[in-house]
Design an enzyme around this catalytic site. Structure first.
Site, short mmCIF file in Angstrom:
data_model
loop_
_atom_site.label_atom_id
_atom_site.label_comp_id
_atom_site.label_asym_id
_atom_site.label_seq_id
_atom_site.Cartn_x
_atom_site.Cartn_y
_atom_site.Cartn_z
N HIS A 123 -8.01 -13.11 -9.77
CA HIS A 123 -7.84 -11.78 -9.19
C HIS A 123 -8.59 -11.76 -7.86
O HIS A 123 -9.44 -10.91 -7.61
CB HIS A 123 -8.32 -10.68 -10.14
CG HIS A 123 -7.30 -9.59 -10.30
ND1 HIS A 123 -7.62 -8.28 -10.49
CD2 HIS A 123 -5.95 -9.64 -10.27
CE1 HIS A 123 -6.51 -7.56 -10.59
NE2 HIS A 123 -5.49 -8.36 -10.46
N HIS A 149 2.92 -15.73 -6.50
CA HIS A 149 2.15 -15.30 -7.66
C HIS A 149 3.00 -15.32 -8.93
O HIS A 149 2.55 -15.74 -9.98
CB HIS A 149 1.61 -13.89 -7.40
CG HIS A 149 0.53 -13.49 -8.33
ND1 HIS A 149 -0.79 -13.83 -8.14
CD2 HIS A 149 0.55 -12.78 -9.50
CE1 HIS A 149 -1.52 -13.35 -9.13
NE2 HIS A 149 -0.73 -12.71 -9.96
#
Lengths: 237, 748
Positions: free
Chosen positions: B90, B44
């Site tokens: 998300h 990430h």
């Protein structure tokens, strides 16, 4: 003569930018934001309480804003007869502050609703509707989750009897048969006034309807009414 | 210290990566350092599986003011202004707690935009779910839509566009990609490069709690439902609205050197990135960080993902003025550290140093992996499926097939979703959701406007990832061209499964190459983006989903096109007459097959078709244009009837001939480089002349008017009946309205 507008801004208000632009670009009048911590409104001729989520709508929409420092000045301004317009969350604040009767509940569908719709003018004697014709139909956007106007039946009757109902949701041709009601408001009520007619609250957003490019300019018919009436609390500007 | 497999599992690092840390440091890392490495070297934050692939994107161009590497990219939109935008995922949090997961996704992307000094002006979102018939999907869907609306509406930023797609590969792992577009004066664009030894590091906004600890790490592993328990952040849009106003006001002062939001990996990532970009050091005392809970360790403070926090680097002489602005907005701020000259990120708890590592080791020296991609044979077999083995549609079935497609969740009306998003606030929205192929917002104070859209057809990407990647870019550009806007740049969100699987890695490589090819051909650089890997649950990876977010510019915002027919005009199909049933919505919906090759795409033709449509709009020859995507020409023509309630009498004989006389292919085959337009009779000659000059093929397919859609006597339907089918697409599956809003976690 110019009319000086104040846009009362609480933490969590979000309609202040549009209210400022509508007055500045749509009406070419002086306007400034007034932060909730201020205590004087002496320099203004008209007040706008914009939409948004003051204090995050925590507890109830408008419930906390009624206690903000600026609200004493708003009450004074209103009781002196100055024109006050509450839009969406601003309407909710005015009902919580008891400057307007009744309450605004969660929409009947329990969801936020954003769209353009029509309202019919029911009273053109208030400070904010004096430029409108009776029965005039305006095209305005709504954007709210808690816009269902509610009052006890006796109070609703009183509002009807006193001509305090200013706008009702209607079809494009002006019918108020309930089919155009976006939120379940009693008697299709979209906006009301106080007895004196200087304080008006409505759920639709006139400050987002000031230019044909963005969908329409009917909002200026409301926002400009105080100009036509020569509203100037100070009387000298 | 002897590190155990359990300790490494907690920070999701491999033994090799641990050994590399020891080698680079010349010692064992402290527990806080190890936690920070886990976050910074996660996919990430560290992009360790994707960084080599991302280098293939074109990232420069005449309009680019800021390319990838900052909080968001920026392009020149004229008048001294810039559009600042980015898309971000998300996904994992939304799989576990859909309302808060989606809400904080919006909050995070908005912070990325105002951190750059831009006022957030429009929101978009690209959503992927499992089949809407499943109760779990209904829960996720209503929660995600509720969270997006709840957060965005409260902030007062209009949600104007997006896209939604349902497929079973997303059942356990939905995708929530949020995009924000901001507008800034070019000379006010701010970066997140710390500088100036002795400058103060100020943390402002929410107090720090235990929410979201190690969220970045767990966004980078499979099975979100198992791994994410207890790491979900909770959003407070009320606080973020105050942060927006305070930070934009702050950037008007000369006191701010850099600004960085706290997103994934919280204080760790923002401090490290600020230092690394500015090639300076930062020293932080965690004891100065205000907490919302007692007993938090330095490790927890450094890795908390509590929302609505910003890091601001301030000149010491400006501190008082900066704090005055924060106080005005009732925001709490702490001075938590200083900028140093040694290049290290040093974390102290009082006098005790708990972490002390050169910033570049966390960032530049994060290992990267280039893997071997191998296409799965099963996909090859599906792609080679013989489309002619499917029986053609009987003419008598055409009307029903059209209504089934219009009522499909992947095609039907998005109004049940868009009406819950505030799309009129900020008084810029010229073309609202559903009215056109892209939303149009004006740029106040200028004559210009912006067109925005997100796109990706995951079915194309699954069956042929290179073509799918190219289609995603081309369709996004086609959509903004259909409202008349010149595409300026894209942002992308690369959503894939586990990159350690050669089949998934193949999809990534090919999709990136396909996107790059289209970007180069269309002259559209990539200016920002985000990568989300490990989108799997059980053994199932999601369909490859390289989502594209695009921004285009209209020089004159009064000259735009919409998709609804006006009536009394002629309809022309430009570009490809015939489509293919390969990878089509029709083949999946009516024949239950995800198969065949997606439409071929000739990028030079794509450029010609898009260019001529933009020119036709800007010269006032047409006001109506619509791209044909899922459901092909039949569905697209019906949509243009439905949104304005105007009929069409169509003759598709030429399209049928070009489609090998297959009715299903003519009506519902999908194609690239195909747009239809409506033109008034007095401008038909001008239209055809321009099309001939541009070398764009065209067919006149009918005349608009009346209240029916007829196609060669095979389809003959009242527009109102088509609208009824289309309007019910999301409603007929949705859960009881009395419960749909009261999703868990809705706290206000």
């Amino acid at each position: 003569m110019s009319t000086r507008y104040a846009v009362i801004t609480f933490p969590g208000s979000n309609g202040e930018h549009d209210a400022l632009k509508a007055v500045e670009l749509g009406l070419q009048q002086p306007v400034e934001p007034v932060w909730y911590k201020e205590t004087s409104l002496d320099r203004f001729d008209a007040l706008l309480l914009p939409g948004g989520f003051s204090y995050g709508d925590y507890l109830r929409p408008g419930a906390i804003a009624q206690f903000a420092p600026i609200m004493s000045a708003v009450e004074e301004f209103a009781s002196a007869g100055g024109p006050v317009l509450g839009i969406c969350n601003g309407f909710q604040v005015l009902t919580e502050a008891r400057l307007l009767p009744g309450a605004l509940l969660r929409n009947q569908a329990l969801e936020f609703r954003c769209r353009w719709l029509h309202v019919r003018t029911e009273n053109n004697q208030t400070a904010w509707t004096s430029s409108l014709d009776m029965g005039e139909i305006l095209y305005l956007p709504i954007a709210h989750g808690d816009g269902r106007y509610f009052a006890e039946p006796e109070l609703v009757q009183e509002l009807e009897d006193n001509d305090q109902i200013v706008f009702r949701y209607c079809s494009p041709t002006g019918e108020t048969d309930g089919s155009a009601n976006p939120n379940g408001s009693v008697n299709e009520i979209a906006g009301i006034s106080n007895r004196a007619g200087n304080v008006v609250g409505l759920m639709p957003h006139p400050e987002r309807a000031y230019d044909a490019l963005i969908g329409g300019a009917d909002g200026l018919r409301i926002l400009s009414a105080v100009l036509a009436a020569g509203a100037s609390k100070l009387g000298t500007s | 210290m002897q590190v155990t497999p359990e300790v490494l599992a907690e920070v999701a690092l491999t033994r090799d990566e641990y050994d590399l840390i020891v080698e680079k440091l010349g010692r064992e890392p402290s527990p806080v350092e190890l936690g920070m490495f886990g976050a910074m070297w996660s996919e990430h934050c560290g992009y360790k599986n994707s960084r080599p692939l991302l280098k293939r994107f074109p990232t420069t161009g005449e309009h680019v003011l800021q390319g990838p590497g900052e909080n968001a990219g920026a392009v020149d939109i004229g008048d001294g202004l810039a559009a600042v935008f980015k898309i971000e995922s998300h996904n994992h949090p939304s799989a576990v707690e859909p309302y808060q997961g989606a809400a904080t996704g919006v909050g995070g992307i908005v912070r990325d935009i105002f951190t750059m000094g831009a006022r957030p002006t429009a929101l978009l979102n690209s959503l992927r779910f499992g089949p809407l018939t499943e109760p779990r999907t209904q829960y996720l869907f209503s929660g995600v839509v509720g969270g997006i609306g709840g957060y965005g509406n409260c902030l007062g930023i209009p949600t104007v566009s997006g896209d939604i797609f349902f497929h079973k590969s997303y059942a356990g792992n939905p995708l929530v990609n949020a995009m924000c577009v901001g507008i800034a004066p070019q000379d006010q664009i701010t970066t997140a490069e710390a500088s100036g030894v002795g400058n103060l590091v100020v943390l402002v906004g929410a107090d720090t709690g235990r929410d979201g600890i190690q969220g970045a790490t767990f966004a980078s592993v499979v099975n979100p439902e198992e791994s994410h328990r207890g790491v979900i952040q909770v959003g407070n849009p009320f606080l973020e609205k105050l942060l927006i106003e305070a930070c934009l006001e702050l950037l008007q002062t000369p006191h701010v050197v850099a600004m960085q939001d706290l997103g994934a990996a919280g204080l760790t990532s923002s401090a490290v990135e600020c230092a690394s970009r500015g090639t300076v050091g930062i020293e932080i005392d965690v004891d100065q960080v205000s907490r919302r809970e007692t007993g938090m360790t330095p490790y927890e403070v450094m890795l908390s993902e509590s929302q609505e926090r910003m890091l601001v680097v301030v000149r010491p002489e400006g501190l008082e003025a900066v704090q005055r602005i924060f106080d005005y907005y009732d925001l709490h701020s702490d001075v938590i550290g200083t900028v140093t000259d040694d290049g290290n990120v040093r974390i102290k708890s009082g006098d005790e140093v708990v972490a002390d590592v050169p910033a570049r080791i966390y960032t530049d020296e994060c290992p990267t992996y280039t893997r071997e991609g191998i296409e799965k044979q099963a996909v090859v077999t599906l792609r080679e499926f013989d489309l002619n083995s499917v029986p053609d549609l009987e003419p008598t079935q055409a009307g029903d097939a059209l209504k089934r497609l219009l009522g499909a969740p992947n095609i039907g009306s998005r109004k049940p979703v868009t009406q819950t998003y505030d799309h009129t606030i900020l008084s810029n929205t010229v073309v609202a959701p559903i009215k056109a192929d892209a939303a149009v917002i004006r740029v106040k104070g200028t004559d210009s406007g912006l067109a925005v859209k997100t796109d990706c057809n995951p079915r194309y990407c699954y069956l042929e990832p290179f073509a799918g990647g190219a289609h995603a870019v081309a369709e996004a550009a086609r959509n903004v061209s259909c409202v008349g806007a010149q595409p300026l740049a894209i942002t992308n969100c690369l959503n894939f499964g586990n990159p350690e699987d050669p089949g998934v890695y193949y999809q990534m490589q090919q999709a990136v190459d396909g996107m790059s090819a289209a970007c180069n051909a269309l002259g559209i650089p990539v200016i920002s983006g985000n990568v989300s890997l490990y989108n799997e649950s059980g053994d199932t990876a999601i369909f490859p989903t390289p989502t594209v977010g695009i921004v285009g510019r209209l020089e004159d915002v009064n000259r735009y096109a919409q998709m609804g027919f006006e009536g009394g005009g002629a309809v022309y199909v430009l570009g490809n007459a015939a489509g293919t049933l390969g990878a089509s919505e029709y083949l999946e919906l009516l024949h239950g097959r995800t198969a065949g090759a997606p439409p071929a795409i000739d990028l030079e033709q794509e450029v010609r078709v898009q260019t001529v449509v933009r020119n036709l709009i800007s010269s006032g020859i047409i006001n109506v244009a619509h791209d044909t995507s899922e459901g092909g020409l039949g569905v697209a023509l019906a949509e243009s009837c439905i949104v304005s309630g105007v009929g069409l009498q169509a003759d598709l004989a030429d399209v049928l001939a070009a489609s090998g006389d297959r009715l299903d292919r003519a009506l519902f085959g999908e194609a690239a480089s195909r747009i239809f337009v409506e033109v008034s009779p007095d401008k038909e000659a001008e239209l055809t002349e321009q099309l001939e000059d541009a070398g764009v093929a065209f067919i006149r397919v009918g005349d608009t008017g009346g209240d029916r859609l007829t196609i060669n006597g095979m389809v003959d339907e009242l527009v109102a009946d088509l609208e009824a089918a289309w309007s019910a697409a999301l409603l007929s599956h949705s859960i009881d309205p009395d419960t749909s809003s009261s999703v868990p976690g809705r706290s206000f």
